[in-house]
Design a protein around this motif. Structure first.
Motif, PDB file in Angstrom:
ATOM      1  N   ASP A  14       0.823  -1.195  -0.056  1.00 35.19           N
ATOM      2  CA  ASP A  14      -0.184  -0.042  -0.006  1.00 35.19           C
ATOM      3  C   ASP A  14       0.844   1.281  -0.171  1.00 35.19           C
ATOM      4  OD1 ASP A  14      -2.431  -1.031  -0.208  1.00 35.19           O
ATOM      5  OD2 ASP A  14      -2.927  -0.835   1.775  1.00 35.19           O
ATOM      6  N   ARG A  15       0.263   2.521  -0.509  1.00 33.81           N
ATOM      7  CA  ARG A  15       0.860   3.678  -0.368  1.00 33.81           C
ATOM      8  C   ARG A  15       0.863   4.087   1.129  1.00 33.81           C
ATOM      9  NH1 ARG A  15      -1.677   6.985  -5.145  1.00 33.81           N
ATOM     10  NH2 ARG A  15      -0.088   8.516  -4.661  1.00 33.81           N
ATOM     11  N   PRO A  16       1.678   4.881   1.696  1.00 39.03           N
ATOM     12  CA  PRO A  16       1.734   5.113   3.150  1.00 39.03           C
ATOM     13  C   PRO A  16       0.677   6.438   3.130  1.00 39.03           C
ATOM     14  CG  PRO A  16       3.863   4.938   2.362  1.00 39.03           C
ATOM     15  CD  PRO A  16       3.196   4.991   1.043  1.00 39.03           C
ATOM     16  N   ARG A  17      -0.231   6.366   4.095  1.00 39.52           N
ATOM     17  CA  ARG A  17      -1.131   7.524   4.374  1.00 39.52           C
ATOM     18  C   ARG A  17      -0.830   8.113   5.696  1.00 39.52           C
ATOM     19  NH1 ARG A  17      -2.690   3.865   0.448  1.00 39.52           N
ATOM     20  NH2 ARG A  17      -4.565   4.522  -0.472  1.00 39.52           N
ATOM     21  N   GLU A  18      -0.837   9.469   5.782  1.00 35.79           N
ATOM     22  CA  GLU A  18      -0.708  10.281   6.783  1.00 35.79           C
ATOM     23  C   GLU A  18      -1.842  10.740   7.532  1.00 35.79           C
ATOM     24  OE1 GLU A  18       2.088  13.602   6.963  1.00 35.79           O
ATOM     25  OE2 GLU A  18       3.570  12.480   5.639  1.00 35.79           O
ATOM     26  N   GLY A  19      -2.347  10.292   8.603  1.00 35.73           N
ATOM     27  CA  GLY A  19      -3.453  10.601   9.457  1.00 35.73           C
ATOM     28  C   GLY A  19      -2.873  11.451  10.458  1.00 35.73           C
ATOM     29  N   GLN A  20      -3.812  12.607  10.473  1.00 37.47           N
ATOM     30  CA  GLN A  20      -3.146  13.659  11.642  1.00 37.47           C
ATOM     31  C   GLN A  20      -4.974  14.292  12.374  1.00 37.47           C
ATOM     32  OE1 GLN A  20      -0.919  16.415   9.325  1.00 37.47           O
ATOM     33  NE2 GLN A  20       0.838  15.407   9.787  1.00 37.47           N
ATOM     34  N   PHE A  21      -4.583  14.321  13.589  1.00 38.66           N
ATOM     35  CA  PHE A  21      -5.803  15.259  14.134  1.00 38.66           C
ATOM     36  C   PHE A  21      -5.045  16.059  15.210  1.00 38.66           C
ATOM     37  CE2 PHE A  21      -5.758  11.580  17.016  1.00 38.66           C
ATOM     38  CZ  PHE A  21      -6.022  12.231  18.415  1.00 38.66           C
ATOM     39  N   GLY A  22      -5.641  17.268  15.480  1.00 39.97           N
ATOM     40  CA  GLY A  22      -5.026  17.977  16.528  1.00 39.97           C
ATOM     41  C   GLY A  22      -5.705  19.389  16.521  1.00 39.97           C
ATOM     42  N   GLY A  23      -5.164  20.449  17.103  1.00 43.85           N
ATOM     43  CA  GLY A  23      -5.932  21.786  17.157  1.00 43.85           C
ATOM     44  C   GLY A  23      -4.678  22.734  17.576  1.00 43.85           C
ATOM     45  N   SER A  24      -5.166  23.879  17.602  1.00 45.30           N
ATOM     46  CA  SER A  24      -4.101  24.970  17.943  1.00 45.30           C
ATOM     47  C   SER A  24      -4.650  26.532  18.566  1.00 45.30           C
ATOM     48  CB  SER A  24      -3.213  25.571  16.617  1.00 45.30           C
ATOM     49  OG  SER A  24      -3.953  26.113  15.750  1.00 45.30           O
ATOM     50  N   VAL A  25      -4.341  26.844  19.346  1.00 49.69           N
ATOM     51  CA  VAL A  25      -4.768  28.299  19.765  1.00 49.69           C
ATOM     52  C   VAL A  25      -3.575  29.361  19.676  1.00 49.69           C
ATOM     53  CG1 VAL A  25      -5.608  29.677  21.716  1.00 49.69           C
ATOM     54  CG2 VAL A  25      -6.280  27.418  21.649  1.00 49.69           C
ATOM     55  N   THR A  26      -4.000  30.420  18.828  1.00 52.86           N
ATOM     56  CA  THR A  26      -2.865  31.579  18.645  1.00 52.86           C
ATOM     57  C   THR A  26      -3.164  32.722  18.909  1.00 52.86           C
ATOM     58  OG1 THR A  26      -2.039  29.989  16.624  1.00 52.86           O
ATOM     59  CG2 THR A  26      -1.311  32.438  16.803  1.00 52.86           C
ATOM     60  N   LEU A  27      -2.331  33.543  19.685  1.00 56.42           N
ATOM     61  CA  LEU A  27      -2.688  34.870  19.967  1.00 56.42           C
ATOM     62  C   LEU A  27      -1.919  35.711  19.040  1.00 56.42           C
ATOM     63  CD1 LEU A  27      -2.334  34.770  23.866  1.00 56.42           C
ATOM     64  CD2 LEU A  27      -4.529  34.449  22.511  1.00 56.42           C
ATOM     65  N   GLN A  28      -2.390  36.843  18.656  1.00 55.98           N
ATOM     66  CA  GLN A  28      -1.804  37.968  17.708  1.00 55.98           C
ATOM     67  C   GLN A  28      -1.804  39.295  18.374  1.00 55.98           C
ATOM     68  OE1 GLN A  28      -4.754  37.072  14.725  1.00 55.98           O
ATOM     69  NE2 GLN A  28      -3.976  35.434  14.058  1.00 55.98           N
ATOM     70  N   ARG A  29      -0.945  40.011  18.043  1.00 59.44           N
ATOM     71  CA  ARG A  29      -0.726  41.463  18.067  1.00 59.44           C
ATOM     72  C   ARG A  29       0.369  42.128  17.433  1.00 59.44           C
ATOM     73  NH1 ARG A  29      -1.055  43.952  23.456  1.00 59.44           N
ATOM     74  NH2 ARG A  29      -0.604  45.695  22.187  1.00 59.44           N
ATOM     75  N   PRO A  30       0.336  43.439  16.993  1.00 56.06           N
ATOM     76  CA  PRO A  30       1.504  43.869  16.286  1.00 56.06           C
ATOM     77  C   PRO A  30       2.528  44.450  17.377  1.00 56.06           C
ATOM     78  CG  PRO A  30      -0.257  45.610  16.637  1.00 56.06           C
ATOM     79  CD  PRO A  30      -0.809  44.448  17.309  1.00 56.06           C
ATOM     80  N   ILE A  31       3.846  44.631  16.887  1.00 53.19           N
ATOM     81  CA  ILE A  31       4.880  44.931  17.540  1.00 53.19           C
ATOM     82  C   ILE A  31       5.634  46.062  16.512  1.00 53.19           C
ATOM     83  CG2 ILE A  31       7.165  44.745  18.819  1.00 53.19           C
ATOM     84  CD1 ILE A  31       6.069  41.753  19.570  1.00 53.19           C
ATOM     85  N   ASP A  32       5.372  47.263  16.623  1.00 48.82           N
ATOM     86  CA  ASP A  32       5.816  48.241  15.733  1.00 48.82           C
ATOM     87  C   ASP A  32       5.287  47.998  14.512  1.00 48.82           C
ATOM     88  OD1 ASP A  32       7.338  49.685  17.736  1.00 48.82           O
ATOM     89  OD2 ASP A  32       9.095  48.404  17.488  1.00 48.82           O
ATOM     90  N   ASP A  33       6.064  47.847  13.289  1.00 51.88           N
ATOM     91  CA  ASP A  33       5.776  47.467  12.163  1.00 51.88           C
ATOM     92  C   ASP A  33       5.436  46.167  11.716  1.00 51.88           C
ATOM     93  OD1 ASP A  33       5.795  50.127  11.435  1.00 51.88           O
ATOM     94  OD2 ASP A  33       7.825  50.125  10.340  1.00 51.88           O
ATOM     95  N   TRP A  34       5.638  45.227  12.996  1.00 51.57           N
ATOM     96  CA  TRP A  34       5.270  43.874  12.804  1.00 51.57           C
ATOM     97  C   TRP A  34       4.187  43.229  13.188  1.00 51.57           C
ATOM     98  CZ3 TRP A  34       9.322  40.854  10.422  1.00 51.57           C
ATOM     99  CH2 TRP A  34      10.543  41.547  10.294  1.00 51.57           C
ATOM    100  N   GLN A  35       3.478  42.375  12.684  1.00 47.89           N
ATOM    101  CA  GLN A  35       2.436  41.674  13.136  1.00 47.89           C
ATOM    102  C   GLN A  35       2.948  40.299  13.714  1.00 47.89           C
ATOM    103  OE1 GLN A  35      -0.605  42.407  13.267  1.00 47.89           O
ATOM    104  NE2 GLN A  35      -0.234  44.648  12.232  1.00 47.89           N
TER     105      GLN A  35
END
Length: 649
Positions: A397-418
């Protein structure tokens, strides 16, 4: 009779002298000017400088309420008229203000009006008249006392600093007033406004008073209101029924995001920043600015054409991995009209259910204490980009990748950068078509770091992006730089301890090679690279090749390495209103790191490690977004057509 006439004339002249001595302190009447008008607080005249005035000339035209002529008034010929006590410039202004002329007739009431006219110019503290009879008429002398400038005060000024105005008018302080010098000062102040971006601001009046205080009145383009008008793709602001086009984006949300506020002075640079901010929201195809009003009060109107923000799709198909499947997807990039986004993709097949959902509420500059955030959950399965090739699983068989999960990301600018920081979890398993775990390939090479066929990867990620593109969806100029770092936490199966670094830079340069008037032609360049330090599960290698890498190759066919570099160049040009073309070239290399990956998946599958591709493609603007199709050739002599959404970068 002649002697009587002479007597009456002398008597009349004596009366005139007495009357003008008393009129020297009388309140003069309103005298407007065509160039610069000067008036005292107790008058109603308004002195406005026009564009026709120059530093070499100042005209003052007088219009007085005519005093009634005395009954049986005597008229005599003015043989000479002199004005003394002032500069030649002020003498000429006074001479233009009076009606008594050499060779013309004058009278007691006319001389009264002439003194009032001189005072009404507001350039003189005092004016008197005296006369001497001659054999042929009357010599008239007006004695004047010019206003001496003592200080300056500003009226209606919010942007103009006091010291800037004083610096440009200081040569007048302590000297008799000079309209020519004041006109030059006005030009210098207006020039300061223009140089500092206050394109609507200007001096509209100078008001001297008898004490020598100059009041400089300005109109600076005070913003009265900020409004929004929505248009369709044809630029119409009303629909077929004549009703205004309604946008999904909430005006209150837009007002909070903009720097331009009512009560501020209109400044071009601030409006440009707001245009950039509106484009960076990713909600609008076109943004324009219109102004209504004048320099004293102006409404700023943003004309907006919204980009398609919502899409729902039903579909289905067949592939070797899942067999028959059905798909449902929904995306809204302007959820609730406040630039929140929500998305869900679900695939249902006989073998499993896959999904990818996310919700994003970006950082708001209007609420700097609040972080933006994103929440994501997924479950997916597909043919492995790393392991697919000539080497299969032990059961072929051809290899299959199974994935599950999640993420939480916080965002804010710092000067000219996000900047963003996230906590991510992902469980990866390598399986055959039936869903059985397979920890090794047919050559006995491990497919996961733990050796069990299942790994847990928990990471903390940090990303910083500096974005100067003029449009997030279809940029035609500017640049964007993204730097990211990811550090794993060695917990769960595999206890993976790894660090990953990546950098990505794109530059967009507008050009005009074919002279199209539809949209800008663009040269677009992208270069990126990355490396992994420490543990590296083989499925986490950098896979090179494919639609979003080196076109002309299949996904992962160039290499799978611990490190990589990738460079691309495109020439983008318009064909029709909804259709564009692209000529491209791509290059990628794993920098010889393919043999440093656990199990050497690139080596055993004969991936070259470097690859070059080139070709051409089309871009179609559709209701569901930008669709692209590229026909690419690679340096192995192969070619293929590849489809996707959005620009390559």
């Amino acid at each position: 009779m002649r002697s009587n006439t002479a007597i009456y004339t002398l008597i009349g002249l004596t009366a005139i002298e007495l009357i003008y001595t008393s009129l020297a302190t009388a309140s003069p009447q309103v005298v407007p000017s065509s160039d610069v008008q000067y008036y005292q607080e107790y008058q109603n005249a308004v002195v406005i400088r026009t564009s026709e005035s120059t530093s070499n000339s100042t005209r003052v035209a007088t219009t007085l309420q005519q005093l009634p002529a005395a009954r049986n008034e005597l008229f005599v010929t003015a043989t000479d008229v002199q004005i003394v006590g002032a500069s030649e410039e002020l003498q000429q202004i006074a001479r233009n203000a009076i009606k008594t002329r050499v060779g013309g007739e004058t009278s007691e009431s006319q001389l009264q009006q002439d003194v009032a006219a001189i005072l009404a110019t507001n350039l003189f503290n005092n004016a008197t008249v005296s006369s001497n009879p001659t054999a042929t008429g009357l010599n008239v002398v007006f004695q004047v006392e010019p206003v001496v400038v003592r200080s300056l005060q500003l009226a209606n000024a919010k942007a103009l600093p006091q010291n800037v105005a004083i610096e440009r008018i200081k040569l007048q302080i302590g000297n008799p007033i000079s309209p020519t010098a004041l006109s030059q000062s006005v030009e210098q102040i207006n020039e300061w406004y223009a140089q500092n971006g206050y394109t609507l601001a200007r001096v509209i009046a100078i008001r001297p008073n008898p004490q020598g205080v100059l009041t400089l009145e300005v109109a600076e383009g005070l913003i009265n209101d900020v409004k929004f008008r929505f248009s369709d793709e044809d630029g119409r602001f009303v629909d077929d029924q004549g009703k205004p086009i309604q946008g999904r984006t909430q005006p209150d949300f837009l007002r909070r995001e903009l720097h331009v506020k009512p009560g501020q002075v209109f400044r071009e640079e601030t409006v440009k920043q707001d245009l950039q901010q509106l484009y960076q929201l990713g909600l609008f195809q076109n943004v324009r600015v219109a102004l209504e009003g004048d320099a004293t009060k102006v409404d700023v109107i943003y004309d907006l054409t919204e980009a398609p923000a919502r899409a729902a799709n039903l579909g289905g198909g067949y592939n070797d991995d899942s067999g028959l499947f059905a798909t449902v997807s929904y995306k809204d990039f302007n959820f609730s009209g406040v630039n929140d986004s929500i998305g869900a993709d679900i695939q249902i097949s006989r073998r499993d259910i896959q999904f990818d959902t996310n919700f994003t509420s970006p950082y708001r500059a209007s609420n700097p204490d609040r972080f933006g955030y994103q929440v994501n959950a997924f479950r997916r399965r597909g043919i492995s980009q790393t392991f697919d090739g000539d080497v299969s699983l032990p059961n072929d068989d051809r290899p299959r990748e199974g994935q599950f999960g999640g993420s939480v990301t916080l965002q804010r600018p710092i000067d000219d950068w996000q900047a963003s920081m996230g906590l991510n979890y992902k469980r990866t398993s390598i399986r055959d078509r039936a869903g059985n775990i397979s920890p090794q390939d047919e050559l006995g090479n491990p497919l996961t770091l733990s050796g069990t066929g299942i790994d847990d990867l928990t990471t903390i990620s940090f990303t910083a992006t500096r974005d100067f593109r003029n449009n997030l969806i279809n940029p035609t100029e500017g640049s964007v730089l993204s730097l990211s770092a990811e550090q794993s936490i060695p917990i769960g199966q595999g206890a993976i301890s790894m660090s990953r670094l990546r950098a990505n830079y794109s530059q967009y340069v507008p050009v005009d090679l074919v002279g199209s008037d539809r949209d800008s032609e663009v040269f677009a360049f992208n270069v990126q690279g990355g490396t992994t330090i420490g543990d590296l599960p083989p499925y986490e290698a950098f896979n090179l090749g494919g639609l979003n890498s080196v076109r002309g190759y299949g996904i992962g066919e160039v290499g799978s390495g611990r490190s990589f570099v990738l460079a691309s160049a495109e020439y983008r040009f318009p064909i029709l209103d909804f259709l564009g073309g692209v000529v491209f070239a791509d290059f990628a290399s794993d920098l010889g790191s393919g043999d440093t990956v656990l199990g050497e998946p690139a080596v055993v599958r004969d991936k070259p490690g470097t690859g070059f591709g080139y070709g051409a493609g089309v871009r179609v603007n559709s209701p569901i977004g930008l669709i692209r199709a590229d026909f690419g050739f690679n340096d192995q002599g192969e070619s293929r057509v590849q489809f996707g959404f959005g620009h390559r970068f």
